[in-house]
Design an enzyme around this catalytic site. Structure first.
Site, PDB file in Angstrom:
ATOM      1  N   GLN A  11       1.227  -0.787   0.091  1.00 44.58           N
ATOM      2  CA  GLN A  11      -0.298  -0.154   0.087  1.00 44.58           C
ATOM      3  C   GLN A  11       1.160   0.837  -0.080  1.00 44.58           C
ATOM      4  O   GLN A  11       1.775   1.927   0.943  1.00 44.58           O
ATOM      5  CB  GLN A  11      -1.075   0.220   1.392  1.00 44.58           C
ATOM      6  CG  GLN A  11      -1.901   0.777   1.059  1.00 44.58           C
ATOM      7  CD  GLN A  11      -2.971   0.488   1.832  1.00 44.58           C
ATOM      8  OE1 GLN A  11      -3.521  -0.663   2.184  1.00 44.58           O
ATOM      9  NE2 GLN A  11      -3.795   1.542   2.706  1.00 44.58           N
ATOM     10  N   SER A  90       3.851  -6.494   2.439  1.00 43.09           N
ATOM     11  CA  SER A  90       2.752  -7.278   3.053  1.00 43.09           C
ATOM     12  C   SER A  90       2.008  -7.146   2.851  1.00 43.09           C
ATOM     13  O   SER A  90       1.356  -8.461   1.992  1.00 43.09           O
ATOM     14  CB  SER A  90       2.288  -5.114   3.848  1.00 43.09           C
ATOM     15  OG  SER A  90       1.531  -5.023   4.603  1.00 43.09           O
ATOM     16  N   ARG A 115      -9.908  -7.659   3.776  1.00 41.03           N
ATOM     17  CA  ARG A 115      -8.377  -7.716   4.603  1.00 41.03           C
ATOM     18  C   ARG A 115      -8.623  -5.949   4.884  1.00 41.03           C
ATOM     19  O   ARG A 115      -8.232  -5.133   6.377  1.00 41.03           O
ATOM     20  CB  ARG A 115      -7.127  -8.007   4.018  1.00 41.03           C
ATOM     21  CG  ARG A 115      -5.686  -7.699   4.632  1.00 41.03           C
ATOM     22  CD  ARG A 115      -4.401  -8.014   3.641  1.00 41.03           C
ATOM     23  NE  ARG A 115      -2.966  -8.107   4.616  1.00 41.03           N
ATOM     24  CZ  ARG A 115      -2.423  -6.914   3.978  1.00 41.03           C
ATOM     25  NH1 ARG A 115      -2.880  -6.311   3.392  1.00 41.03           N
ATOM     26  NH2 ARG A 115      -1.103  -7.199   4.658  1.00 41.03           N
ATOM     27  N   HIS A 196       0.366  -3.037  11.142  1.00 38.89           N
ATOM     28  CA  HIS A 196       1.474  -4.185  11.362  1.00 38.89           C
ATOM     29  C   HIS A 196       2.081  -3.975  12.935  1.00 38.89           C
ATOM     30  O   HIS A 196       3.089  -3.626  13.134  1.00 38.89           O
ATOM     31  CB  HIS A 196       2.741  -4.353  10.325  1.00 38.89           C
ATOM     32  CG  HIS A 196       2.455  -4.213   8.942  1.00 38.89           C
ATOM     33  ND1 HIS A 196       1.933  -5.998   8.941  1.00 38.89           N
ATOM     34  CD2 HIS A 196       1.900  -3.443   7.404  1.00 38.89           C
ATOM     35  CE1 HIS A 196       1.513  -5.909   7.445  1.00 38.89           C
ATOM     36  NE2 HIS A 196       1.778  -4.863   6.792  1.00 38.89           N
ATOM     37  N   GLN A 245       0.450 -11.859   9.152  1.00 39.58           N
ATOM     38  CA  GLN A 245       0.660 -10.743   8.858  1.00 39.58           C
ATOM     39  C   GLN A 245       0.498  -9.234   9.265  1.00 39.58           C
ATOM     40  O   GLN A 245       0.977  -8.364   8.844  1.00 39.58           O
ATOM     41  CB  GLN A 245       1.279 -11.538   7.609  1.00 39.58           C
ATOM     42  CG  GLN A 245       1.864 -10.211   6.555  1.00 39.58           C
ATOM     43  CD  GLN A 245       1.422  -9.489   5.308  1.00 39.58           C
ATOM     44  OE1 GLN A 245      -0.014  -9.351   5.341  1.00 39.58           O
ATOM     45  NE2 GLN A 245       2.152  -9.686   4.379  1.00 39.58           N
TER      46      GLN A 245
END
Length: 307
Positions: A11, A90, A115, A196, A245
């Site tokens: 992203q 990612s 997600r 994250h 993740q």
């Protein structure tokens, strides 16, 4: 013998117009965009090719970027270029798994839409933040933030660029402390959440439920996971890794170093922008690095690598 890796951005790489030339020139690329439109009930052409306010919203960005990267890859593979291993930063890991044969394109697109929504909605706007710390080692950053609450390392991107994440005030406080400790710069990132970070664990738990219902296939080639920076050859590991993740640190520098240690000497970044190429310049200048983000790039890169 030369080994080739396809690598995919995360992203932040998205930009208006990405993939439009692929859509216009390739029936296979067009089919990926059209499939995404049908699957998600989102006009993917309008989202990716026309000026709009949605492209930078996490819940839309993720599906748009994965659709674009998969459409581009279709064209690259049809030109005869195939990878020996894949990796993605990612969000890009979904492209890596799909291209490695472990996940259908439509499942990759559907999963990243879910997600994106989960990541956007898990932490209320303004409560989480991220900051890029420039000119400081990972060890030095860890030392400074070790005893700070609600802040952790999100990404080890490359030497001199590490991203921290967490609760907004904690990230701002950590950024100031890191500047005082010698960081060249600490740049607050324009993101909608503390990606994250442990604050994202609820999103990972919800994503795990969706992944449980998703059918994966045996990998045709390995991919390298962000979570451990290790090669994954057994698809049975993938669902747990993808769920983890969301809230774990992205070990990009280690991932690239692991691939190089395994004999990968040629990296092809597929997708808009050149973020990963920039990281690679700081990780290892001895490998060959190519970008495919436009229709012209396909011919140029494949002509050189397939000569």
């Amino acid at each position: 013998m030369s080994k080739i890796a396809f690598i995919y951005p995360g992203q932040g790489a998205q930009k208006c117009g990405m993939g439009q030339d692929f859509y216009e020139h390739s029936a296979s690329a067009k089919a990926v965009y059209d499939k995404a439109t049908e699957l998600l009930d989102i006009d993917m052409k309008a989202l990716c090719f026309e000026e709009n306010d949605k492209l930078d919203l996490t819940e839309y960005t993720q599906a748009a970027l994965v659709t674009t990267c998969l459409a581009m890859t279709k064209v690259v593979e049809e030109a005869g270029l195939k990878p020996d291993v894949t990796a993605g930063l990612s969000l890009g890991e979904y492209c890596a798994i799909s291209v490695a044969g472990g996940m259908k394109e439509e499942d990759a697109i559907r999963l990243v839409r879910t997600r994106g929504i989960l990541m956007q909605n898990t932490v209320p706007a303004g409560e989480g933040a991220m900051a890029a710390i420039l000119g400081m080692t990972g060890e030095a950053i860890e030392e400074v933030i070790r005893d700070m609450e609600n802040v952790s390392v999100a990404n080890y991107n490359c030497p001199g660029q590490i991203v921290i994440t967490g609760e907004t005030k904690a990230v701002e406080k950590a950024a100031e402390a890191l500047k005082e400790a010698g960081a060249k710069r600490a740049v607050m990132l324009n993101v909608s959440g503390p990606f994250h970070s442990p604050m994202m664990k609820p999103a990972g738990e919800e994503l795990a439920k969706v992944l449980e219902k998703t059918e994966l296939s045996e990998l045709q080639i390995p991919y390298v996971t962000n979570v451990t920076a290790e090669y994954v050859s057994d698809i049975s590991e993938t669902k747990a890794l993808l769920a983890e993740q969301v809230a774990s640190t992205v070990r990009w520098q280690e991932s690239m170093e692991r691939m190089i240690a395994e004999g990968v000497d040629t990296f092809v970044e597929i997708g808009p922008g050149k973020t990963l190429a920039g990281f690679m310049r700081k990780i290892n200048r001895n490998v060959k690095m190519y970008n495919i983000g436009t229709w012209e790039d396909v011919e140029k890169v494949t002509a050189e690598l397939l000569a």
